[in-house]
Design a protein around this motif. Structure first.
Motif, PDB file in Angstrom:
ATOM      1  N   ARG A  78     -30.552  37.841 -16.508  1.00 55.66           N
ATOM      2  CA  ARG A  78     -30.402  37.534 -15.092  1.00 55.66           C
ATOM      3  C   ARG A  78     -31.598  38.026 -14.276  1.00 55.66           C
ATOM      4  NH1 ARG A  78     -25.327  36.345 -13.225  1.00 55.66           N
ATOM      5  NH2 ARG A  78     -25.526  37.669 -11.373  1.00 55.66           N
ATOM      6  N   VAL A 115     -34.662  35.518 -14.900  1.00 59.38           N
ATOM      7  CA  VAL A 115     -34.459  34.242 -14.204  1.00 59.38           C
ATOM      8  C   VAL A 115     -34.494  34.452 -12.692  1.00 59.38           C
ATOM      9  CG1 VAL A 115     -32.841  32.347 -13.838  1.00 59.38           C
ATOM     10  CG2 VAL A 115     -33.165  33.283 -16.126  1.00 59.38           C
ATOM     11  N   ILE A 125     -37.160  32.789  -9.652  1.00 58.71           N
ATOM     12  CA  ILE A 125     -36.795  32.156  -8.378  1.00 58.71           C
ATOM     13  C   ILE A 125     -37.367  32.947  -7.204  1.00 58.71           C
ATOM     14  CG2 ILE A 125     -34.841  31.596  -6.890  1.00 58.71           C
ATOM     15  CD1 ILE A 125     -33.262  30.846  -9.331  1.00 58.71           C
ATOM     16  N   SER A 135     -30.108  22.485  -2.876  1.00 57.44           N
ATOM     17  CA  SER A 135     -30.976  23.223  -3.787  1.00 57.44           C
ATOM     18  C   SER A 135     -31.358  24.568  -3.174  1.00 57.44           C
ATOM     19  CB  SER A 135     -32.233  22.398  -4.077  1.00 57.44           C
ATOM     20  OG  SER A 135     -33.172  23.156  -4.814  1.00 57.44           O
ATOM     21  N   TRP A 136     -31.666  25.526  -4.046  1.00 57.93           N
ATOM     22  CA  TRP A 136     -32.079  26.832  -3.551  1.00 57.93           C
ATOM     23  C   TRP A 136     -33.431  26.787  -2.863  1.00 57.93           C
ATOM     24  CZ3 TRP A 136     -36.650  28.418  -5.696  1.00 57.93           C
ATOM     25  CH2 TRP A 136     -37.008  27.861  -6.924  1.00 57.93           C
ATOM     26  N   SER A 147     -29.619  37.374  -0.362  1.00 58.93           N
ATOM     27  CA  SER A 147     -28.815  37.161  -1.566  1.00 58.93           C
ATOM     28  C   SER A 147     -27.925  38.360  -1.856  1.00 58.93           C
ATOM     29  CB  SER A 147     -29.733  36.894  -2.767  1.00 58.93           C
ATOM     30  OG  SER A 147     -30.535  35.747  -2.549  1.00 58.93           O
ATOM     31  N   ILE A 165     -29.219  33.037  -2.456  1.00 59.33           N
ATOM     32  CA  ILE A 165     -29.049  32.264  -3.674  1.00 59.33           C
ATOM     33  C   ILE A 165     -27.614  32.401  -4.170  1.00 59.33           C
ATOM     34  CG2 ILE A 165     -29.857  31.946  -6.032  1.00 59.33           C
ATOM     35  CD1 ILE A 165     -31.883  31.198  -3.942  1.00 59.33           C
ATOM     36  N   TYR A 204     -24.375  30.789  -6.962  1.00 62.26           N
ATOM     37  CA  TYR A 204     -24.107  30.167  -8.268  1.00 62.26           C
ATOM     38  C   TYR A 204     -24.277  28.649  -8.146  1.00 62.26           C
ATOM     39  CZ  TYR A 204     -21.531  28.862 -12.482  1.00 62.26           C
ATOM     40  OH  TYR A 204     -21.168  28.338 -13.690  1.00 62.26           O
ATOM     41  N   ASN A 236     -27.266  29.453  -9.557  1.00 60.35           N
ATOM     42  CA  ASN A 236     -28.589  30.051  -9.629  1.00 60.35           C
ATOM     43  C   ASN A 236     -28.464  31.560  -9.454  1.00 60.35           C
ATOM     44  OD1 ASN A 236     -30.181  27.511  -9.733  1.00 60.35           O
ATOM     45  ND2 ASN A 236     -29.337  27.199  -7.689  1.00 60.35           N
ATOM     46  N   SER A 269     -30.887  35.233  -8.397  1.00 58.57           N
ATOM     47  CA  SER A 269     -32.120  35.863  -7.948  1.00 58.57           C
ATOM     48  C   SER A 269     -31.977  37.372  -8.098  1.00 58.57           C
ATOM     49  CB  SER A 269     -32.422  35.483  -6.492  1.00 58.57           C
ATOM     50  OG  SER A 269     -31.558  36.174  -5.614  1.00 58.57           O
TER      51      SER A 269
END
Length: 334
Positions: free
Chosen positions: A120, A123, A127, A194-195, A272, A278, A280, A282, A284
């Motif tokens: 996590r 990823v 972002i 989209s994020w 976030s 951000i 789910y 996705n 950050s």
């Protein structure tokens, strides 16, 4: 005409070469190299150093710049390649090992929901990097347009003063708007999108201070001789701004953009973390920190260290870049 008596044969020319050759002449042989012939190094030192080479030397002389570059490069490579090679996905659950510490299978440990923290974090880092760089660039573009236009038209009579006043009032309006509340208000509406929507949304509330500085710098440049000459010659104002004003403020723009990356990353992480950034599916760095457990330090210390390393390294690069571009700093020597 040439006197025939002055004509010399090949033997005479060879003798003259021996007399003038410092390797064959005992008098010239004893002379130091600097007097006999200029060394090759001196010839190269006389060549002018380009501005790009000069800035590169100043930048790389700063230890903070090297540390920042190495750390940022490692984080970028980790964000790109680590999720590809790692065995766990950011939303893959391992409930059997929930809330366990770092191990050979889970490098950063597992949170209470069974998610692998390393997967996590990497990823989320990817972002956060995209949002930070995109927001900083868009913020600079908005501030550059508003600031340079307001500063350029401020001396163009009544209409110029009117446009300048309108843009200044726009800047002041955005400064007094509670940006955090508006971001929290728009967040539920855009959660299904989209994020990437965070990039323009963060940039809209981040360009004002930069625009005010660029306006003041542009007002100073408008009074210079070359800009006034360009105006009197009837050159298009857009061409004047692009050719004469922006190159003279480019150094400050580069520094502000570099430092704006870390500010944008912190802004996105904060949103976030409180649940307005951000969402789910996705992830950050803010959402990773959101699932912290104070009794389990591995759930928040590793992602917090990655975030701190990223922000500090970017700031180190920005500070080194500022010193390299500032002729009054200690790094201004060649």
């Amino acid at each position: 005409m040439t006197n025939p008596s002055d004509m010399r044969g090949t033997d005479d020319a060879a003798a003259l070469q021996v007399e003038t050759d410092h390797r064959a002449n005992s008098v010239l042989e004893g002379m130091p190299p600097s007097e006999a012939e200029p060394p090759e190094g001196d010839a190269r030192s006389l060549e002018s150093i380009g501005r790009g080479e000069l800035l590169r030397r100043r930048f790389l002389r700063n230890p903070g710049a090297l540390i920042g570059m190495v750390v940022v490069l490692l984080l970028i490579l980790g964000a790109i390649f680590a999720p590809m090679a790692y065995q766990y996905e950011p939303f893959e659950r391992d409930l059997r090992n929930a809330l366990t510490g770092p191990s050979q299978y889970h490098w950063f440990g597992v949170d209470e929901n069974g998610y692998d923290i390393f997967a996590r974090t990497m990823v989320g880092l990817r972002i956060s990097l995209v949002i930070g760089a995109g927001t900083a660039l868009l913020t600079t573009v908005l501030a550059l347009i508003v600031g340079t236009v307001a500063g350029y038209v401020s001396y163009k009579g009544r209409w110029g003063a009117f446009v300048d006043g309108a843009l200044v009032n726009l800047i002041n309006l955005f400064l007094v708007i509670p940006s955090l509340l508006l971001l929290m208000l728009f967040s539920p509406v855009l959660q299904q999108a989209s994020w990437l929507w965070l990039i323009p949304l963060l940039a809209v509330f981040s360009w004002m201070l930069t625009a005010r500085v660029l306006r003041a710098m542009t007002q100073q440049l408008v009074r210079t001789e070359y800009v006034e000459a360009s105006r009197f010659m009837g050159v298009n104002p857009v061409t004047t701004i692009v050719r004469h004003i922006i190159p003279n403020i480019a150094s400050w723009i580069i520094i502000d953009t570099t430092l704006g990356v870390s500010a944008a990353i912190l802004g996105e992480t904060g949103l976030s973390f409180i649940g307005f950034g951000i969402q789910y599916p996705n992830v950050s760095l803010g959402t990773v920190l959101q699932a912290y457990n104070i009794a389990a330090p591995w759930t928040w210390i590793p992602p917090a260290m990655v975030l701190a390393a990223l922000v500090i390294s970017v700031n180190l690069m920005g500070e080194a870049l500022r010193d390299a571009l500032d002729p009054t700093s200690g790094s201004s020597r060649v």
